[in-house]
Design a protein around this motif. Structure first.
Motif, PDB file in Angstrom:
ATOM      1  N   UNK A  77     122.363 122.994  48.410  1.00 20.32           N
ATOM      2  CA  UNK A  77     122.933 121.683  48.081  1.00 20.32           C
ATOM      3  C   UNK A  77     124.413 121.610  48.429  1.00 20.32           C
ATOM      4  N   UNK A  78     125.155 122.680  48.163  1.00 19.85           N
ATOM      5  CA  UNK A  78     126.574 122.690  48.536  1.00 19.85           C
ATOM      6  C   UNK A  78     126.694 122.492  50.044  1.00 19.85           C
ATOM      7  N   UNK A  79     125.914 123.227  50.813  1.00 26.85           N
ATOM      8  CA  UNK A  79     125.971 123.101  52.274  1.00 26.85           C
ATOM      9  C   UNK A  79     125.586 121.688  52.716  1.00 26.85           C
ATOM     10  N   UNK A  80     124.553 121.111  52.100  1.00 28.18           N
ATOM     11  CA  UNK A  80     124.113 119.760  52.466  1.00 28.18           C
ATOM     12  C   UNK A  80     125.189 118.730  52.177  1.00 28.18           C
ATOM     13  N   UNK A  81     125.787 118.818  50.976  1.00 28.82           N
ATOM     14  CA  UNK A  81     126.777 117.815  50.575  1.00 28.82           C
ATOM     15  C   UNK A  81     128.073 117.990  51.375  1.00 28.82           C
TER      16      UNK A  81
END
Length: 116
Positions: A77-81
């Motif tokens: 999620x960190x990478x996606x956001x």
């Protein structure tokens, strides 16, 4: 008399751009109301709608309130956001299990570790 939590109002320099960005992050539909404000429609059980209001000034200090999100996979999620335009920020959190990010207008939010 009782109160119902109806919506979260978020000031934004560019309400349209920020509202659309958060719509992508959360996967919530959005529209523009009669006043030109961007409304993110929370799915049932996800809490109140988010309302983005245009203001003439930029954010200049750390938020007094922020959002915490708990994902299934924190790193993903960190990478996606971040891929959508968030950035890592240091607010003095040190080495913690959560990751502090900021949206395109600098509003801080946290992505917590997944539940174990």
């Amino acid at each position: 008399m009782t109160l119902t939590f109806d919506e979260i109002c978020i000031d934004a320099h560019d309400a349209s751009a920020l509202g659309v960005w958060w719509s992508k992050v959360l996967g919530w539909p959005h529209d523009v109301d009669d006043d030109g404000d961007v409304v993110l429609h929370a799915p049932p059980g996800a809490g109140p709608n988010w309302l983005f209001l245009a203001v003439p000034d930029d954010k200049v200090v750390k938020n007094r309130i922020h959002f915490d999100f708990r994902p299934d996979d924190q790193q993903a999620e960190v990478e996606r956001v971040v891929g959508l335009g968030a950035r890592h920020v240091d607010i003095g959190q040190g080495d913690e299990s959560w990751v502090v990010l900021a949206d395109p207008e600098g509003n801080e939010f946290c992505i917590l570790a997944a539940d174990d």
